[in-house]
Design a protein around this motif. Structure first.
Motif, PDB file in Angstrom:
ATOM      1  N   GLY A 184      -7.148   6.001  -3.560  1.00 31.74           N
ATOM      2  CA  GLY A 184      -6.143   6.702  -2.765  1.00 31.74           C
ATOM      3  C   GLY A 184      -5.425   7.720  -3.628  1.00 31.74           C
TER       4      GLY A 184
ATOM      5  N   ARG B 181       0.831  -1.193   0.000  1.00 29.02           N
ATOM      6  CA  ARG B 181       0.000   0.000   0.000  1.00 29.02           C
ATOM      7  C   ARG B 181       0.872   1.252   0.000  1.00 29.02           C
ATOM      8  NH1 ARG B 181      -3.112   2.468   4.106  1.00 29.02           N
ATOM      9  NH2 ARG B 181      -4.604   3.823   3.098  1.00 29.02           N
TER      10      ARG B 181
ATOM     11  N   ASN C 141      -3.710   8.486   4.524  1.00 33.04           N
ATOM     12  CA  ASN C 141      -3.854   8.489   3.066  1.00 33.04           C
ATOM     13  C   ASN C 141      -4.016   9.919   2.532  1.00 33.04           C
ATOM     14  OD1 ASN C 141      -3.879   7.274   0.586  1.00 33.04           O
ATOM     15  ND2 ASN C 141      -6.025   6.678   0.648  1.00 33.04           N
TER      16      ASN C 141
ATOM     17  N   ASN D 251      -3.012  13.723   1.095  1.00 37.11           N
ATOM     18  CA  ASN D 251      -2.023  14.222   0.128  1.00 37.11           C
ATOM     19  C   ASN D 251      -1.347  15.511   0.611  1.00 37.11           C
ATOM     20  OD1 ASN D 251      -4.102  15.948  -0.194  1.00 37.11           O
ATOM     21  ND2 ASN D 251      -4.325  15.684  -2.406  1.00 37.11           N
TER      22      ASN D 251
ATOM     23  N   GLU E  45       0.479   6.638   6.511  1.00 30.64           N
ATOM     24  CA  GLU E  45      -0.104   5.602   5.662  1.00 30.64           C
ATOM     25  C   GLU E  45      -1.607   5.481   5.929  1.00 30.64           C
ATOM     26  OE1 GLU E  45       1.766   1.822   6.123  1.00 30.64           O
ATOM     27  OE2 GLU E  45       0.344   0.857   4.769  1.00 30.64           O
TER      28      GLU E  45
ATOM     29  N   LEU F 271       0.886   4.186  -2.672  1.00 28.71           N
ATOM     30  CA  LEU F 271       0.571   5.557  -2.281  1.00 28.71           C
ATOM     31  C   LEU F 271       1.585   6.551  -2.805  1.00 28.71           C
ATOM     32  CD1 LEU F 271      -0.459   5.216   1.459  1.00 28.71           C
ATOM     33  CD2 LEU F 271      -1.890   5.842  -0.448  1.00 28.71           C
TER      34      LEU F 271
END
Ligand code: ATP
Ligand SMILES: Nc1ccn([C@@H]2O[C@H](COP(=O)(O)O)[C@@H](O)[C@H]2O)c(=O)n1
Ligand code: MG
Length: 248
Positions: free
Chosen positions: A59, A43, A140, A142, A137, A47
Motif C-alpha cells: 500500500g 490499516r 488505497n 495516493n 481506505e 496507510l
C-alpha cells in the motif's frame, strides 16, 4: 495534521502492557469513530503514517494528496473529475454517488438519505464523511478527488475531525445559474433531484452553505477557481494546466 495525530499515536513508545501503540490508537479513534472495526483502524493507521513505508503490504505509505472538487449543481464537477482521474491517475470519490449507493443498498440510512436528497438538503455530515473515509481506505489511492464535498461548514469540520486532515487543494467550478439549470434539466440520468423544484432548492443551499466553505478555503490560499462555461474539453484545458503544475 494527519501525520501529527496518527503518527504520534502510532509511534508513541514504549507501549505499556495494557496499552500498545495500536491499541491506544484504537482507543483514541474509538471516540471519534464508534463503529469502526479494529482491523480497519490498523490499516488506516498504516496507510496514513509517514513511517509506514516499511509495512511491506504494497500500500502507499503517506497521506494521500487530496483535492476537494466544488461547484454548483450541474457545474460539471463529475464530468471534469472523470477526465482528471483518467489523465492524472486520481481516484474519483463522488460524495453524491456514495450517498446514492447507500440508498441503492436498501439500508435504513439509505431511506433517510433519499428523503434528504429529494429535498435538495444536506445529509448529516457523520454519514457522508464515514462513507468517504471508507471509500478512501478501500481505494488505497495516493491521489484522491473528493467530488461534491464539503457542501457546508459542518461537512468541512466533520471531515477534519474524523479523517484528520485538510485538502491539499480545492478546485472550484464557477458556472452561471442559468447554465447549471439547463445542464441539469438535460442530464437525463433519472436522478430524483433533477427536477426544477429540487434544483431551485439545491441552488439556494449552494449559495448559502457551500459558498462560505469555498470562501474559507480561499482565505487559506487553497482554491483554484475555474470558469466552467464552454465545452467540457475547453474547461478541461484550464483544469489540466492546474494539475500539470502540481507536485504530488
Ligand atoms: N461544459 C459542459 N457543457 C455542457 N454540458 C456539460 C458540460 N459539462 C458537463 N455537462 C453536462 O451537464 C450535466 C451535469 O454535469 P455533471 O454531472 O458533471 O455536473 P455536476 O457538477 O457533477 O452536477 P451535480 O452536482 O448535480 O452532481 C451532465 O449531463 C453533463 O454531461
Ligand atoms: N457532501 C454532500 C454531497 C451531496 N449531498 C446530497 O446529495 C445530493 C446530490 O449530490 P451531487 O454531488 O451528486 O450533486 C445533494 O444535493 C445533497 O442532497 C450531501 O448531502 N452532502
Ligand atoms: Mg456530480
Amino acid at each position: 495534521m494527519w501525520r501529527r495525530r496518527l503518527g504520534a499515536l502510532l509511534l508513541r513508545s514504549p507501549p505499556s502492557s495494557s496499552s500498545t501503540a495500536a491499541s491506544s490508537l484504537q482507543h483514541r479513534r474509538h471516540h471519534l469513530l464508534p463503529t469502526q472495526e479494529p482491523l480497519a483502524l490498523n490499516r488506516l493507521a498504516r496507510l496514513f503514517t509517514s513511517q509506514a513505508g516499511s509495512d511491506g503490504d504494497g500500500g502507499h505509505s503517506q497521506k494521500p494528496f487530496i483535492a476537494f472538487v466544488l461547484g454548483g449543481p450541474g457545474s460539471g464537477k463529475g464530468t471534469q473529475c472523470t477526465k482528471i482521474a483518467s489523465d492524472f491517475g486520481f481516484a474519483h470519490l463522488s460524495a453524491g454517488d456514495l450517498l446514492r449507493h447507500e440508498i441503492a443498498s436498501g439500508s435504513e440510512k439509505g431511506e433517510l438519505i433519499l428523503d434528504i436528497i429529494k429535498q435538495g438538503r444536506i445529509v448529516p455530515s457523520e454519514i457522508t464523511v464515514e462513507l468517504i473515509r471508507k471509500a478512501m481506505e478501500m481505494s488505497n489511492a495516493n491521489k484522491v478527488l473528493i467530488d461534491g464535498f464539503p457542501r457546508c461548514e459542518e461537512n468541512r469540520v466533520a471531515f477534519e475531525r474524523i479523517v484528520g486532515t485538510e485538502p491539499d487543494i480545492v478546485i472550484f467550478f464557477d458556472c452561471p445559474e442559468d447554465e447549471m439549470v439547463k445542464r441539469l434539466l438535460g442530464r437525463n440520468q433519472g436522478r430524483v433531484d433533477d427536477n426544477i423544484e429540487t434544483i431551485k432548492k439545491r441552488l439556494k443551499v449552494f449559495e448559502s452553505l457551500n459558498i462560505p466553505v469555498v470562501d474559507y478555503y480561499s482565505s487559506r490560499g487553497k482554491v483554484h477557481k475555474i470558469n466552467a462555461t464552454g465545452t467540457a474539453d475547453e474547461i478541461f484545458e484550464a483544469v489540466r494546466r492546474i494539475f500539470s503544475s502540481l507536485r504530488f
